[in-house]
Design a protein around this motif. Structure first.
Motif, short mmCIF file in Angstrom:
data_model
loop_
_atom_site.label_atom_id
_atom_site.label_comp_id
_atom_site.label_asym_id
_atom_site.label_seq_id
_atom_site.Cartn_x
_atom_site.Cartn_y
_atom_site.Cartn_z
N GLY A 28 26.55 21.09 -26.97
CA GLY A 28 27.30 20.38 -25.94
C GLY A 28 26.91 18.93 -25.85
N PRO A 29 27.73 18.15 -25.19
CA PRO A 29 27.54 16.69 -25.16
C PRO A 29 26.29 16.24 -24.41
N PHE A 30 25.85 17.00 -23.41
CA PHE A 30 24.68 16.58 -22.63
C PHE A 30 23.42 16.53 -23.50
N TRP A 31 23.31 17.44 -24.47
CA TRP A 31 22.10 17.57 -25.27
C TRP A 31 22.20 16.88 -26.63
N ALA A 32 23.37 16.39 -27.00
CA ALA A 32 23.63 15.91 -28.35
C ALA A 32 22.62 14.88 -28.86
N ARG A 33 22.21 13.96 -28.03
CA ARG A 33 21.31 12.89 -28.49
C ARG A 33 19.86 13.11 -28.06
N ARG A 34 19.57 14.29 -27.56
CA ARG A 34 18.21 14.58 -27.10
C ARG A 34 17.51 15.49 -28.10
N ASP A 35 16.20 15.36 -28.15
CA ASP A 35 15.41 16.24 -29.01
C ASP A 35 14.27 16.86 -28.20
#
Length: 155
Positions: A28-35
């Motif tokens: 999903g978009p909320f987690w896309a750029r998080r690691d």
């Protein structure tokens, strides 16, 4: 009000004697750029009339699109996440090729307020990690499962 409940399976294996765990990066978009803090054990919510282990098995298959590997499970107990959700986890000694996953999807309004519904994968990737790396990647509350797993496999 009853707390929301989730259950999941934490697969583990040994490579050259070293422990590794399988984690899923939330889709999903909320987690896309998080690691860091954006990975989880494969899990999902269940109702009061479903046993946690049955839910963990069902959710594993729904989220990853592959059957649960055979093997005995070890209960790792529960944790409470910051949002109030109570998560039960079970460890399973098994191997799984991350490239074999075919994640399920969920639908949500995106962008928020647009009125457009879009489908996103439940998880966008899975990978094996050593416990130290996994600790950095996992949602904070779920880190307790790593310590419990270490104790279970050491005993």
């Amino acid at each position: 009000m009853t707390a929301r409940r989730s259950a999941g399976l934490l697969l583990y294996r040994f490579v050259d004697g070293d422990l590794q765990v399988l984690l899923a990066h939330m889709g999903g978009p909320f987690w896309a750029r998080r690691d860091a803090g954006a990975w989880s054990i494969p899990k999902g919510e269940y109702a009061d009339d479903e046993a946690p282990l049955a839910a963990a098995r069902r959710e594993f298959t729904e989220e990853l699109g592959v059957p649960v590997p055979d093997g005995e499970v070890v209960a790792l107990g529960e944790v409470s996440q910051s949002g109030g959700k109570v998560v039960s986890a079970f460890a399973l000694h098994a191997d799984l090729d991350p490239d074999a996953i075919e994640p399920g999807t969920f639908t949500m309004e995106w962008p928020k307020g647009s009125g457009r519904e879009q489908a996103f994968p439940e998880v966008d990737r899975v990978a094996w990690f050593d416990p130290a790396t996994a600790e950095d990647k996992l949602v904070t509350a779920q880190r307790a499962f790593l310590e419990r797993l270490r104790a279970a496999v050491a005993g």
